[in-house]
Design an enzyme around this catalytic site. Sequence first.
Site: not given
Ligand code: ADP
Length: 558
Positions: A382, A72, A410, A274, A302, A95, A106, A74
């Site tokens: 991905f 989300k 991403w 959340a 979420f 946020r 991590k 990202t």
């Molecule tokens: P959320 O906001 O839904 O919790 P994030 O945007 O924080 O998700 O992403 C969670 C993790 O997944 C991060 O470490 C991010 O770098 C990784 N990630 C997000 N999209 C991709 C993608 N398309 N390919 C690989 N890793 C990704």
Amino acid sequence: TAATPSDLEIARAATLRPIAEIAASAGIPEEAIEPYGRYKAKIDVAQLPPASALGQVVLVSAISPTPAGEGKSTLTVGLADALARAGKRTMVAIREPSLGPVLGMKGGATGGGRSQILPMDDINLHFTGDFHAITSANNALCALIDNHMFQGNELAIDPRRITFRRVMDMNDRSLREIVVGLGGPAQGVPRQDGFDITVASEVMAVFCLASSPRDLTERLARITIGYTYDRRPVRVADLGAQGVMAMLLKDAIKPNLVQTIAGTPALVHGGPFANIAHGCNSVIATTTARRLAEIVVTEAGFGADLGAEKFVDIKARCADVAPSAVVLVATVRALKHHGGLPLDRLTEPDVAALESGLPNLARHLSTVRKFGLEPVVAVNRFATDTDEELAAILAWCRQAGVRAAVADVWGRGGGDDGGDELAQEVLAALSAPGECRQLYPLDLPVEEKIRTIVREVYGGADAEFSEAARRQLAQIRENGWDALPVCMAKTQYSFSDNPSLLGAPEGFTVHVRELRARTGAGFIIAVTGTLMTMPGLPKNPGALRMGLDELGRPEGLF
Ligand code: ADP
């Protein structure tokens, strides 16, 4: 793999623009900018010129996630960059991260890959000190409560019925339940107490829902800290502590301006849990962004069953932030998980499992439409996704009559071409914006509000209340809190309260164990399942791989 750079490496390779330039590009006059170093600034909202028009809000939500998160943040960043690239004055409003998860697992909270907010190491660590200020305001109140009892307890506060707890921004399970005031009459009144993580503090929820400094003070005054010996609620106003608490927040309440890798201005401000709260950035930041930009991209925690529901029924009820469109992030891996594939096999191509998981997406789409809003599905691509799998989602969306696009923000970044198709779909949705409406009226009893959410949003049959919850419902009515909206604390993994019930289950009952009144924030928390307000560290905490390099820069942080 070794060839894939880490988020920190990508962030470090980016060239940051001085924050004054970012402010100028967002139309923020110099007198409204309070720089915190070279790349961060607070905005003094009182110094902003009057807005001629307010920007449209795009809310980014998701299907029911897997434990890894579906991207989300990202997508929020990447979509904003893509909209900016399409020529729209765009701002991100999200946020602030909590230090707890940063040190625990991590993974940061500033996006990932080519779609990040910078400087990500600062934002994920102490940033501009907002969480410190919120922690201090919370703990000042705790000190005043214990001092009041020590000094004679004029209000007759029952030490066994104090509900307001101390906080710190750390995962520290040893502090969940503690005893304070030991050591004899000179040390205070002994009582059981405990620590929550700062993001679970009601002060954080108040901070995020307050629309002005005055509203902040008034909401702080309304916080219920516990009960007297004869069970009457005790408020912050009874102690007279709202003034000092608001004062401690004087700088924190100003939104923080930073930038994305592509140079899009971003307001990163406030960060309530959340589950025990509503899970999105501050009202002040979102409304400020609306004054400055044509489009504001924001995020709620979420899946849409929790984040979007609370955004509409809590946040959009107390401020002018109603979304014009909702982006639902879906991933091939999460859909396969909902379709029955276990977590350790989600990289295996499996169109059949994916198709079995689509009912989860369908139910979230129908929720968004119940709010009067038009959903846009964003498939977060991905590297392991196959063309067949991506095509299957798009074909299903086409049949369901819903806008959808695959986004590779991403991998390629929204500032390049990774989010162009998604941006076009979002712009199309915004050209015929929805009319956001709440799911339930406030005059419905709390019990019925919960039932409405369970039936309309979760797709369940009913809500069942424990004996304790039924007693608390009666107290809520007696204390005149029945007209508050509900903040559901439920697992994010399932529509039900059972995290292993994936997909789109039906006929289930949601068990409400407990209700907690948050009279300052202005909602009633309905607790289902187990509610964690002070997380613990995992067996191998990310913290043990972190350090500083010889130039004094963080290492091992993501
Ligand atoms: P959320 O906001 O839904 O919790 P994030 O945007 O924080 O998700 O992403 C969670 C993790 O997944 C991060 O470490 C991010 O770098 C990784 N990630 C997000 N999209 C991709 C993608 N398309 N390919 C690989 N890793 C990704």
